[in-house]
Scaffold this active site. Structure first.
Site, PDB file in Angstrom:
ATOM      1  N   PRO A 242      -0.872   3.961   0.809  1.00  9.55           N
ATOM      2  CA  PRO A 242      -2.268   3.808   1.257  1.00  9.55           C
ATOM      3  C   PRO A 242      -3.197   3.903   0.040  1.00  9.55           C
ATOM      4  O   PRO A 242      -3.276   4.936  -0.604  1.00  9.55           O
ATOM      5  CB  PRO A 242      -2.471   4.989   2.208  1.00  9.55           C
ATOM      6  CG  PRO A 242      -1.304   5.900   2.018  1.00  9.55           C
ATOM      7  CD  PRO A 242      -0.300   5.256   1.138  1.00  9.55           C
ATOM      8  N   ASP A 417      -2.862   6.274  -4.873  1.00 10.40           N
ATOM      9  CA  ASP A 417      -1.946   6.392  -3.720  1.00 10.40           C
ATOM     10  C   ASP A 417      -2.322   7.664  -2.959  1.00 10.40           C
ATOM     11  O   ASP A 417      -2.143   8.785  -3.455  1.00 10.40           O
ATOM     12  CB  ASP A 417      -0.504   6.492  -4.223  1.00 10.40           C
ATOM     13  CG  ASP A 417       0.527   6.570  -3.091  1.00 10.40           C
ATOM     14  OD1 ASP A 417       0.146   6.860  -1.932  1.00 10.40           O
ATOM     15  OD2 ASP A 417       1.722   6.357  -3.360  1.00 10.40           O
ATOM     16  N   HIS A 418      -2.862   7.497  -1.782  1.00  7.75           N
ATOM     17  CA  HIS A 418      -3.345   8.639  -1.023  1.00  7.75           C
ATOM     18  C   HIS A 418      -2.236   9.585  -0.564  1.00  7.75           C
ATOM     19  O   HIS A 418      -2.496  10.693  -0.096  1.00  7.75           O
ATOM     20  CB  HIS A 418      -4.176   8.196   0.176  1.00  7.75           C
ATOM     21  CG  HIS A 418      -5.254   9.182   0.542  1.00  7.75           C
ATOM     22  ND1 HIS A 418      -4.996  10.533   0.694  1.00  7.75           N
ATOM     23  CD2 HIS A 418      -6.569   9.026   0.781  1.00  7.75           C
ATOM     24  CE1 HIS A 418      -6.114  11.163   1.021  1.00  7.75           C
ATOM     25  NE2 HIS A 418      -7.087  10.272   1.084  1.00  7.75           N
ATOM     26  N   ARG A 419      -0.974   9.142  -0.664  1.00  9.30           N
ATOM     27  CA  ARG A 419       0.122  10.053  -0.312  1.00  9.30           C
ATOM     28  C   ARG A 419       0.311  11.089  -1.411  1.00  9.30           C
ATOM     29  O   ARG A 419       0.877  12.164  -1.186  1.00  9.30           O
ATOM     30  CB  ARG A 419       1.437   9.280  -0.132  1.00  9.30           C
ATOM     31  CG  ARG A 419       1.419   8.296   1.012  1.00  9.30           C
ATOM     32  CD  ARG A 419       2.698   7.462   1.051  1.00  9.30           C
ATOM     33  NE  ARG A 419       2.905   6.749  -0.199  1.00  9.30           N
ATOM     34  CZ  ARG A 419       3.952   5.956  -0.418  1.00  9.30           C
ATOM     35  NH1 ARG A 419       4.874   5.789   0.507  1.00  9.30           N
ATOM     36  NH2 ARG A 419       4.072   5.324  -1.580  1.00  9.30           N
ATOM     37  N   VAL A 420      -0.140  10.744  -2.608  1.00 16.73           N
ATOM     38  CA  VAL A 420       0.093  11.622  -3.754  1.00 16.73           C
ATOM     39  C   VAL A 420      -1.167  12.417  -4.096  1.00 16.73           C
ATOM     40  O   VAL A 420      -1.098  13.595  -4.420  1.00 16.73           O
ATOM     41  CB  VAL A 420       0.537  10.785  -4.971  1.00 16.73           C
ATOM     42  CG1 VAL A 420       0.724  11.664  -6.196  1.00 16.73           C
ATOM     43  CG2 VAL A 420       1.825  10.050  -4.668  1.00 16.73           C
TER      44      VAL A 420
END
Lengths: 445, 310, 331
Positions: A242, A417-420
Site C-alpha cells: 500500500p 510502503d505503509h506496511r513498513v
C-alpha cells in the site's frame, strides 16, 4: 563363419576384466588351444586360449581396456573368410538396461481431470500461497502439467493474474462469498476495494458487456526481458504494497552553492564529475543510517530488518530502466560515491552491468530532473519500502523572512510502503533528508 | 487334585451359564469332561515349570494354579481380568504361574513351549516345559518341526495331547493318516505313552515318568490322553450334530470326577461329607467370582493403545 | 573419531559380535549360521568365538525355530533368528504375526518378547521370484512389530545394536546386494542409532527423494546427476518403518514441495503408498506436484536380467520421476 571372442567369466563373482595383452595380431593365424589373449581380473592375470582355429579377423578391444564379462573383444574368422560387415554381434549384456524402467506406479488416471467449469486446477502449495497473497487463481498462469497452477505461477504472477483487489477486499469477498471476478473496481487503477465488495452484495453484479473490440491496428511484438521483469515487478509492487506519498519542496540554494564549490575541486583532484545525484546519494545514505527503519522490508514471515545501506539509483538506458546499487553508501565519501556511480551508470548504459550489481538495494533514488520534470511519485522498487523521486531544480518564488525572493527550489517525493512505515515515520525521514539538503555539511573524506 | 478337578468342572459349567445369560462377550470353549488330563499332568509340575495351552484352556490354567476370580473377569472382558480384558477367554495367561498363555491358533503354543524348553535347558535348573494341544494339532506342521528340533537338541519339552476324539466337528481318525500320534512321536525319536485321559492317577503316573526323565536331561516325550468333551466345540454348539447319544453316554459313564471320588472314598482319604462341603465351597467361590466380575469395570478406552511395546 | 571402511555384512557381523559379548541372553539361530559362518558371511567366525550354545545351526524348519525363538524370548532370552531369504517370512507368519507381535498385548503386558528376526531383502541377482522379494511393508503393517531397513554399514551396525537391546520383536531387513557391494565408514567407538529417526543423507531444496534401504544409493547417484543440471535434490532415509520419523519426511517435503519415494518392495499397497499418504497429509498445503511412487513393478520378480532390472527402480527411473515432479515449476 565368424565367431566372437568374448571376455570370459572366470569366477562366479567376476563382473569385468582388463585386457592385458593380445598374443596374436590382426590377420594372424590362430590354432584352437593356443593362447590368444591375457586378462586381469581382481584376483589374478590369466591367459585365455582360443577355442577355435582360424584367423584373428578383428581386435575390438585394445590393451589396457576394462570391459564387462561377456563383451565381444574380437572376431575370429575362418581362413579366407572376410569380416562380417556392420556392427559387431551383441554378446550377452549383463546389465542390459532397457530404456524405460517399468518400476513405479502407472496409475490408471495419469493426471487429475482437466479443470471443470468454475474450478481451478492448482497445487495445494499454489492455493496456500494464493490465499496469502490475495491472488485470484483463475487468472493465474498455469505452467504445471495438465494445466495446473503451481506455486511459482502465484509467486511471480503475470500482469493478468492478480485480481486487482486490496487485501481487505479479498478477505471480505471470501467471508461474504462474493466472486471477485464479477466485481468492478473503483479504486485507483481499477482496483477492487472493500466498498466495492460490499456494493456487489447489495445489487447483483452487472457485468458490463464486453463491447466488440475493434481489430487493433499495429503489430504486437514480444516483450524484452527487461520489459517483462519491469512489468512483473511493478505490478507486484503496486498491488501488494500500500503506497502513500510524502512531498517536500526544499530551498536548494545551499545545495546549488555546494555543488558549484565542489565540482571543480573534485574534478581537479580526483577526476570525478560531481552530479546532483551524487549529492543526493550521499545525503540519503546518511539519513538512512539515522533512520534504519526506512530500510526494513515486509515479508510474510515478519519484518526483515536491513542494516547495510545499499542505495540504488535509477538509470535510463537504451534497453530500459536499470537500477544499479551503490553498496554501503554511508561509508563512502562523496568522491567515492561519484566515481562508483559514474562507473555503474556507464556500464549500465553499455549493457555490461552484472546482475549482482543490481541486487540487495534497500532504497532507490530516481531523478527525472534532467528531463525537465518538476515532481513525480515513483512506484516502490520491491522489496524496498521507500523510494525517492527527485524533480528539477527550478528558480521559484520563495518567501524568506517575509520577503519574496527568487530561489532555486527542489521538490522531493517519497513513496512509502505503509506496511513498513506509517506517515510519521516516513515524514521524519524525509524531514531529516530535507534538512540535510537545505543545510548540507560534509564530513570531508 | 480332586479339588482342582472339581473347580474346573464347576468353572466350566458356570461359564456356560454366564454365556447363556448374555453376560460375556464372544464365545467360550469349554473343557468339562476333560478335567483329569490337565490336573494329572500339572500335579507333576513345579511353579517354575511352564505350560502353554489351547483355545480350550481353562482346565490347564486352573490345574497350573490359576485363580478363578481373574479368570472369570477376563472371560467377561473386565479390566480386572488376567489380561486386563485384552486377551479374552481363549487367551488367558498368568506368567507368574508359568502359564505362557492359552492360544487361539491351533498348535500356537507349541513353538512357544519349545522356546521355553530351550531356555530351561540353558538355565540348567531341571525346569521343564509342557505343551498342551489337542488331536487337531497333531496334523499341524509346527508339531513336527519343533519335535525334530527338540529331539536333536534334547529339550525338556513334554508334548501332552488331549485327544477328545473330535477335531472340531470331525472324528480325528478320519483326519489322521497312519498309526496316529504315538507312532509319529516314536518315529521322530521320542518316547510316547498313551493313557486313559479320564483316569487322573494314570495320567499322573505317566506324566511323572516323562517329566522326571525330561528333568534329568533325557529329552522330550509325548503323552497321549484319551478323553472327551461334554460340550460342543464352543458354547452354543450342542455337540450332538456329529456325535451320537450313545457315544456321549458311553464317555459320561467314564466321567473322571466320580471315578476319582470313588477311589478317594474307597481309600478313606475323604468322606462324602467332605466332598459335599468342597462342592459347596467351590460353587460359592466360582459364583462369587461372577458377581465380582460383573461389578468390575471394563478397561478404559485409553488402554487400547497400551501394552503393544515394552 | 577414527573411522575405517566396512562392508555391509562386516558391519552386521561386528554388531552381532559386540552384542553377543555384552549380553549372554543373546544367541543366534538359523540355517548354516554356525559352522559355515552364514551364506552371506554375516556370522563368520562367531561360532568359533562363542560356541554351539550361542550360534546354533537349525534344521530347515523356519516355523519351528522361529516359534522356538518366540518362546525363548518370552522366557528371558534374546534370540536372533535369521531368515536366509526374506521370502521365507511366509513360512513363519503365524509365529511372527500371531504369536510374537501379540503376546505382550494379549497378556495385558505380562510378557516381553525381545526377539530379533534378521531377514534379507532385495533382488538384482537373477535369483527369481521366490528369492528376491522385500517384505518390509507386510511386517510394518502388523501392530506389535518394529521394522528396520538400514542402507549403509554405519546405519546397519548402529541399528542392529539397538535391535539387540530392544525388548520387543524387531524384524531387521538386510539387502543381499549390499552385503558385499556397499562399503562405508564405521567408527570403532561404541555407538547405537535409535529407532524412529530418519537420516537426511543429502541436503537439498528442490525435490525430496525418500528411499528405502539399497535404493538410497541410486537416489544419491541421481542427486549428483541432478546437481549438474542445477537441481538440488534432498535425499532422506527413513531407516526404520516402525517407528516412522514422520516429522522429518514431512518437513522435507514442506521445504521442497515435491517428493519421489523409491522402494524395492512391490508398489501396490506397499511402503511407497504409506509414505506417500503420510506426506500428503502432513505436507498438504505445501505440495506443488503429485507425489511420485517408485516401487518394484507389481509382477513376480523375473529371472532374466533385462526383465529383472526393468522391474526394480533405478537411477533413470528416479531422474524421470524428478523431472515429472519439477515439470512446469520453477525453483
Amino acid at each position: 563363419m565368424a565367431s566372437e571372442v568374448v571376455m570370459p567369466r572366470m569366477g562366479l563373482t567376476m563382473e569385468e576384466g582388463t585386457l592385458v595383452s593380445w598374443r596374436k595380431a590382426e590377420g594372424q593365424k590362430v590354432t584352437a588351444g593356443e593362447p590368444l589373449f591375457e586378462i586381469e581380473t581382481d584376483k589374478s592375470t590369466v591367459e585365455i586360449e582360443a577355442d577355435k582355429t582360424g584367423v584373428l579377423g578383428k581386435i575390438l578391444v585394445q590393451v589396457g581396456t576394462t570391459v564387462p564379462v561377456g563383451t565381444v573383444i574380437g572376431i575370429l574368422v575362418k581362413e579366407g573368410e572376410t569380416l562380417p560387415a556392420g556392427e559387431t554381434p551383441g554378446g550377452m549384456q549383463k546389465d542390459a538396461r532397457p530404456d524405460a524402467s517399468l518400476a513405479g506406479i502407472t496409475p490408471a488416471v495419469k493426471n487429475s481431470p482437466s479443470a471443470l467449469p468454475g474450478r481451478v486446477k492448482a497445487s495445494p502449495a499454489a492455493r496456500t500461497l494464493a490465499k496469502k497473497l490475495g491472488v485470484d487463481l483463475s487468472q493465474a498462469a498455469a505452467t504445471g502439467p495438465g494445466g495446473r497452477v503451481v506455486a511459482w505461477n502465484v509467486n511471480t504472477p503475470s500482469s493478468a493474474a492478480i485480481a486487482k483487489a486490496t487485501p481487505l477486499a479479498v478477505r471480505a469477498a471470501a467471508d461474504l462469498g462474493v466472486d471477485l471476478a464479477a466485481v468492478r473496481g473503483s479504486g485507483p487503477g481499477g482496483r477492487i476495494t472493500r466498498q466495492d465488495v460490499d456494493q456487489a452484495l447489495r445489487k447483483p453484479a452487472a457485468i458490463p458487456e464486453p463491447h466488440a473490440m475493434a481489430q487493433p491496428s499495429g503489430t504486437i511484438r514480444p516483450f524484452t526481458r527487461i520489459e517483462q521483469v519491469m512489468a512483473e515487478r511493478m505490478v507486484k509492487s503496486f498491488t501488494s504494497a500500500p503506497h502513500f506519498y510524502l512531498h517536500v519542496t526544499i530551498d536548494a540554494r545551499s545545495l546549488v552553492a555546494l555543488r558549484a564549490q565542489l565540482k571543480p575541486k573534485l574534478e581537479a583532484r580526483s577526476s570525478v564529475h560531481l552530479t546532483y545525484t551524487d549529492l543526493l546519494v550521499y545525503f540519503c545514505a546518511r539519513a538512512l543510517s539515522q533512520h534504519p527503519e526506512v530500510m526494513s522490508q515486509w515479508t510474510p514471515q515478519g519484518m526483515h530488518m536491513m542494516k547495510d545501506v545499499h542505495v540504488g539509483v535509477a538509470v535510463d538506458t537504451q534497453r530500459g530502466l536499470l537500477v544499479p546499487v551503490i553498496r554501503n553508501a554511508d561509508r563512502l565519501g562523496l568522491t567515492e560515491i561519484s566515481r562508483v556511480l559514474a562507473d555503474l551508470t556507464g556500464r549500465a548504459r553499455a549493457g555490461t552491468l552484472l546482475p549482482a550489481e543490481q541486487e540487495e538495494g534497500v532504497f532507490t533514488i530516481s531523478n527525472l530532473g534532467a528531463f525537465g520534470i518538476d515532481a513525480f511519485d515513483a512506484v516502490l522498487n520491491p522489496p524496498q519500502a521507500a523510494i525517492l523521486a527527485v524533480g528539477r531544480i527550478k528558480e521559484q518564488a520563495l518567501v524568506d523572512v517575509g520577503k519574496i525572493v527568487p530561489a532555486a527550489m527542489l521538490t522531493l517525493s517519497l513513496s512509502v510502503d505503509h506496511r513498513v512505515l506509517d506517515g510519521a515515520r516516513g515524514a521524519r525521514f524525509l524531514g531529516e533528508l530535507a534538512e540535510l539538503l537545505e543545510t548540507p555539511t560534509l564530513s570531508m573524506e | 487334585m480332586y479339588r482342582k478337578m472339581l473347580t474346573i468342572r464347576i468353572f466350566e459349567e458356570t461359564v456356560f451359564d454366564v454365556y447363556r445369560k448374555g453376560l460375556m462377550p464372544g464365545l467360550a470353549h469349554l473343557s468339562d469332561g476333560q478335567e483329569a488330563t490337565p490336573v494329572g499332568v500339572c500335579a507333576t509340575l513345579h511353579p517354575d515349570d511352564t505350560i502353554t495351552s489351547t483355545h480350550r484352556g481353562h482346565g490347564h490354567i486352573i490345574a497350573k494354579g490359576g485363580r478363578v476370580e481373574p479368570m472369570m473377569a477376563e472371560v467377561m472382558g473386565r479390566v480386572t481380568g488376567y489380561c486386563r480384558g485384552k486377551g479374552g477367554e481363549m487367551h488367558i495367561a498368568d506368567v507368574s504361574l508359568g502359564i505362557l498363555g492359552a492360544n487361539g491358533i491351533v498348535g500356537g503354543g507349541i513353538g512357544i513351549a519349545a522356546g521355553s524348553a530351550f531356555t530351561a535347558k540353558r538355565e540348567g535348573k531341571g525346569r521343564v516345559s509342557v505343551a498342551f494341544f489337542g488331536d487337531g494339532a497333531i496334523n499341524q506342521g509346527i508339531w513336527y518341526e519343533t519335535a525334530n528340533i527338540a529331539v536333536l537338541w534334547k529339550l525338556p519339552l513334554i508334548y501332552v495331547c488331549e485327544n477328545n476324539q473330535y477335531t472340531e466337528f470331525t472324528h480325528f481318525k478320519k483326519l489322521t493318516a497312519g498309526e496316529g500320534l504315538g507312532a509319529r512321536a516314536r518315529a521322530m525319536g521320542m518316547k510316547s505313552l498313551e493313557v486313559d485321559g479320564n483316569d487322573v492317577l494314570a495320567v499322573y503316573q505317566a506324566a511323572h515318568e516323562l517329566v522326571g526323565a525330561a528333568r534329568k536331561g533325557k529329552g522330550p516325550a509325548t503323552l497321549i490322553c484319551n478323553t472327551f468333551r461334554y460340550g460342543g466345540h464352543h458354547v452354543g454348539e450342542p455337540g450332538t450334530g456329529y456325535r451320537s447319544k450313545e457315544e456321549i453316554a458311553e464317555w459320561k459313564a467314564k466321567d473322571p470326577l466320580p471315578r476319582f471320588e470313588n477311589i478317594l472314598l474307597e481309600h478313606k482319604v475323604i468322606s462324602p461329607a467332605d466332598i459335599e462341603a468342597m462342592h459347596d465351597e467351590v460353587l460359592t467361590r466360582v459364583q462369587a467370582s461372577v458377581t465380582t466380575a460383573q461389578q468390575a469395570p471394563f478397561p478404559d478406552v485409553k488402554e487400547a493403545g497400551e501394552h503393544v511395546f515394552a | 573419531m577414527s573411522s575405517r571402511e566396512l562392508t555391509f555384512a562386516q558391519a552386521i557381523r561386528e554388531a552381532l559380535d559386540e552384542e553377543l559379548a555384552r549380553d549372554e541372553r543373546i544367541f543366534v539361530l538359523g540355517e548354516d549360521v554356525g559352522v559355515w559362518g552364514g551364506v552371506f558371511r554375516c556370522t563368520e567366525g562367531l561360532f568359533q568365538k562363542y560356541g554351539p550354545e550361542r550360534i546354533i545351526d537349525t534344521p530347515l524348519s523356519e516355523e519351528g525355530y522361529v516359534g522356538l525363538a518366540v518362546g525363548a524370548a518370552m522366557t528371558g532370552m534374546h534370540p536372533v533368528a535369521e531368515l536366509m531369504f526374506g521370502d521365507f517370512i511366509t513360512l513363519v507368519m503365524d509365529q511372527i504375526v500371531n504369536q510374537a507381535a501379540k503376546m505382550r498385548y494379549m497378556t495385558g503386558g505380562q510378557v516381553e518378547v525381545p526377539i530379533t528376526i534378521r531377514a534379507t531383502m532385495g533382488g538384482g541377482r537373477s535369483s527369481g521370484g521366490q528369492h528376491s522379494q522385500s517384505w518390509h511393508a507386510w511386517m510394518a503393517h502388523v501392530p506389535g512389530l518394529k521394522v528396520v531397513v538400514p542402507s549403509t554399514p554405519y546405519d546397519a551396525k548402529g541399528l542392529l545394536k539397538t535391535a539387540l537391546r530392544e525388548p520387543n520383536p524387531v524384524v531387521f531387513f538386510e539387502d543381499k546386494v549390499m552385503y558385499a557391494k556397499v562399503k562405508g565408514p564405521v567408527p570403532e567407538e561404541e555407538y547405537t542409532i535409535p529407532f524412529g529417526k530418519a537420516d537426511i543423507k543429502r541436503q537439498g531444496t528442490d525435490v525430496s527423494l525418500i528411499a528405502i534401504s539399497r535404493m538410497i544409493h541410486p537416489a544419491l547417484a541421481a542427486a549428483e546427476k541432478l546437481a549438474t543440471e542445477g537441481i538440488s535434490a534432498e535425499v532422506v532415509d527413513p531407516r526404520t518403518l516402525t517407528p516412522l520419523d514422520e516429522e522429518t519426511l514431512i518437513q522435507s517435503v514442506v521445504k521442497t514441495g515435491g517428493a519421489v519415494i523409491i522402494d524395492e518392495g512391490y508398489n501396490h499397497f506397499g511402503t511407497t503408498a504409506e509414505l506417500a499418504a503420510t506426506i500428503a497429509y502432513g505436507a498438504f498445503d505445501y505440495l506443488d506436484a503429485p507425489i511420485e511412487r517408485l516401487g518394484a513393478m507389481d509382477v513376480p520378480i523375473p529371472f532374466s536380467p533385462p526383465l529383472e532390472f526393468a522391474t526394480i527402480p533405478n537411477e533413470e527411473a528416479i531422474l524421470a520421476a524428478v523431472h515429472r515432479v519439477l515439470d512446469g515449476r520453477r525453483r
